[in-house]
Write an enzyme that holds these catalytic residues in place. Structure first.
Site, short mmCIF file in Angstrom:
data_model
loop_
_atom_site.label_atom_id
_atom_site.label_comp_id
_atom_site.label_asym_id
_atom_site.label_seq_id
_atom_site.Cartn_x
_atom_site.Cartn_y
_atom_site.Cartn_z
N VAL A 88 30.13 50.60 35.23
CA VAL A 88 31.34 50.92 35.98
C VAL A 88 31.00 51.09 37.46
CG1 VAL A 88 33.20 52.60 36.31
CG2 VAL A 88 32.42 52.05 33.99
N ASP B 168 49.62 29.71 45.00
CA ASP B 168 48.30 29.95 45.57
C ASP B 168 47.27 30.38 44.53
OD1 ASP B 168 46.70 29.71 47.75
OD2 ASP B 168 47.50 31.40 48.87
N TYR C 141 33.87 57.40 34.57
CA TYR C 141 33.06 57.35 33.35
C TYR C 141 31.57 57.20 33.73
CZ TYR C 141 37.08 56.85 30.22
OH TYR C 141 38.22 57.07 29.50
N ASP D 267 31.09 55.05 44.05
CA ASP D 267 29.89 54.25 44.35
C ASP D 267 29.88 53.70 45.78
OD1 ASP D 267 28.37 54.28 41.85
OD2 ASP D 267 30.14 53.30 41.02
N ASP E 174 46.21 44.72 34.44
CA ASP E 174 47.11 45.29 35.44
C ASP E 174 48.57 45.13 34.97
OD1 ASP E 174 48.30 45.79 38.25
OD2 ASP E 174 46.15 45.95 38.60
N ASN F 204 43.21 25.24 50.39
CA ASN F 204 44.25 24.37 49.84
C ASN F 204 45.46 24.24 50.76
OD1 ASN F 204 45.33 26.91 49.59
ND2 ASN F 204 45.97 26.66 47.45
N ASP G 57 43.58 27.74 54.88
CA ASP G 57 44.78 28.46 54.46
C ASP G 57 45.45 29.10 55.68
OD1 ASP G 57 44.18 28.69 51.23
OD2 ASP G 57 42.37 28.71 52.46
N HIS H 290 51.89 44.16 41.68
CA HIS H 290 50.60 44.82 41.88
C HIS H 290 49.45 43.95 41.36
CE1 HIS H 290 47.41 47.86 41.07
NE2 HIS H 290 47.94 48.49 42.10
N SER I 210 43.58 50.51 44.86
CA SER I 210 43.90 49.32 44.07
C SER I 210 43.59 48.05 44.84
CB SER I 210 45.39 49.32 43.69
OG SER I 210 45.66 50.26 42.70
N ILE J 111 46.83 32.10 51.61
CA ILE J 111 45.57 32.78 51.91
C ILE J 111 44.46 32.24 51.04
CG2 ILE J 111 46.80 34.90 52.55
CD1 ILE J 111 45.80 36.04 49.81
#
Length: 522
Positions: A303, A145, A298, A327, A136, A205, A103, A191, A351, A209
């Protein structure tokens, strides 16, 4: 001396792990001494699942080890001691010696290299399972892509205005738009498409990217509008849909400071179905231990809360953090990925960090389809790189390292010093209360002959996200950077006999500052 022993043990383990590159996880090839006396139940009873026999006279046997907690070295030692076994070896993977995709914009993906995702491609570049749901702003499923990496509901006929599979949703071929209640979850913000690209832009491909997964299935679920805003009444059915339609990983690059019981309950239901939720910690520069952001906060074991790190392995200035509530960290600043209308762009935020981890979970799961969500989560967390600049900013103090996850490499999490070996010295050191504006002041603590130093803060409060307290070693390297409010706590240890504290403030009102009541040395 203690340090030398521990490091030697770690390096020895790491050397062995490196020697087992390019092997299928938990699979071993056995040469049988006498193929004619082979008994399948013999190996099954010892925890090895026979997969197939091959070679002339079926003299070779491929087995999968059911006890995935054992190292490859121990498994081979166990196998070679069995009477029917002449020898055993890992099920090596052979490739064309080329794991760099073609790519053209691949070189812009610094996060792929920093998290050693490119090294993990030696073992897998993805697969049809698990399905990854991107909940989202939708996904631009016409993007060149993403072709070949989109989840398709094969039981639904497109554009016929009929609920062909009778799941309650009409024309849900690529997913569903819960915001507008129809089967076209097309992105109108960019987003969600950016997140989808990090997870699974089609690899090798010769276009744009590659994502963490060269091959995957991305399910598009839209509940956020063109401005990136959405509500619980659309988030809840999005999670329910992803769960019911077979997604095993959900990428959730959104959140709120408000606890929602209904969202909690559907994520708990997803947990019962074995679904892993990867959620953004937030971009408010806040300590999530104190304030929280949901769904990342949570208290559910399915999660993973993700903070954003920079290419220098520091917490991104905007990223939330939390020694207990976040985490791990992942690359999240200036991340290059897909945009609307077949375009590409860079974005920053937790995000952008979240899909790195969601993609990593999918890639690891693609080679371990029998694993549970908790096994995937624990492997990703325990194998993350221990980063000085992230100490006490996440539960692991770590940044994602997918290569470690495949190799079963677990970096040490703390200094190799037992707590009882630290020596305590009463020592009062404090800033002015409140501290002044436009400050860049250093304070130095030394204990001649010490190998390590750490300090105990009776209190520390700086203006959250704007002012900061840095802890530096004798070479001026920043080992920790603290902003916001903290209670009584002990810093991480600094190697050497000198430790420097730097208090930096802006032109606005200062907070309390800090009070140190003792330090410890070793």
């Amino acid at each position: 001396f203690i340090l030398i022993i521990i490091l030697s043990s770690f390096l020895s383990f790491q050397s062995f792990a490196q020697s087992h590159l390019n092997a299928k996880p938990h699979e071993y090839v056995i040469k049988l001494k006498d193929p004619t006396s082979y008994q399948k139940n013999y190996f099954s009873s010892l925890g090895f699942e026979p997969i197939k026999r091959f070679g002339n006279h079926n003299r070779f046997l491929l087995v999968k080890n059911k006890n995935t907690h054992l190292s490859s070295q121990k498994v081979i030692q166990k196998l070679t001691k069995l009477s029917p076994v002449q020898y055993a070896e890992p099920n090596w993977i052979y490739t064309t010696n080329e794991t760099t995709p073609d790519d053209p914009s691949y070189s812009k993906l610094w996060g792929i290299k920093k998290a050693q995702i490119d090294e993990a491609w030696n073992y897998s570049t993805g697969g049809a399972f698990p399905i990854v749901a991107v909940i989202d702003t939708g996904v631009d499923y016409d993007h060149e892509d993403l072709q070949g990496n989109l989840w398709i509901n094969e039981n639904e006929i497109a554009d016929n205005q009929i609920d062909d599979d009778q799941n309650g949703f009409v024309d849900d071929v690529y997913g569903y738009n819960f915001l507008s209640n129809h089967g076209f979850p097309l992105d109108d913000n960019g987003h969600g498409t950016h997140c989808a690209g990090t997870i699974g832009a089609k690899g090798n491909n010769r276009i744009g990217i590659t994502g963490v997964n060269w091959d995957t299935q991305i399910m598009s679920l839209k509940f956020l509008n063109e401005y990136g805003s959405g509500s619980i009444d659309n988030a809840v059915p999005s999670v329910e849909y992803a769960t019911s339609m077979g997604a095993k990983v959900i990428s959730a690059s959104w959140g709120s400071p408000n606890f929602s019981q209904s969202l909690y309950e559907v994520i708990e239901q997803a947990r019962q179905a074995g679904v892993l939720i990867v959620a953004a910690a937030g971009n408010e520069k806040m300590n999530n231990d104190a304030l929280g952001r949901y769904p990342a906060n949570y208290a559910l074991d399915n999660v993973i809360s993700v903070g954003a790190s920079t290419n220098c392995d520091l917490k991104a200035s905007f990223s939330n953090y939390g020694a207990y509530s976040v985490d791990l960290f992942a690359p999240g600043k200036n991340i290059f990925s897909l945009d609307l209308n077949h375009q590409y762009k860079s974005r920053s935020g937790t995000s952008m960090a979240t899909p790195h981890v969601a993609g990593a979970a999918a890639l690891l799961w693609s080679q371990n389809l029998d694993w549970s969500y908790i096994q995937i989560k624990e492997r990703l967390l325990s194998s993350s790189d221990f980063i000085k600049g992230l100490q006490k900013k996440a539960y692991t103090s770590g940044r994602l390292n997918l290569n470690n996850a495949f190799l079963e490499v677990y970096p040490p999490r703390k200094l190799p010093i037992e707590e009882q070996n630290w020596q305590k010295e009463q020592y009062i050191l404090e800033s002015s209360h409140p501290y002044e504006n436009d400050l860049n002041q250093t304070y130095t603590i030394s204990h001649p002959g010490a190998s390590y130093l750490r300090v105990h803060f009776n209190q520390l409060t700086t203006e959250n996200g704007y002012d900061k307290l840095q802890i530096e070693d004798d070479n001026g390297e920043i080992l920790d950077e603290l902003t916001g409010g903290f209670g009584s706590f002990t810093s991480f240890g600094v190697k050497g006999d000198t430790l420097t504290i730097r208090l930096v403030s802006d032109s606005r009102d200062g907070e309390y500052g800090f009070l140190i009541d003792y330090y410890e040395w070793y």
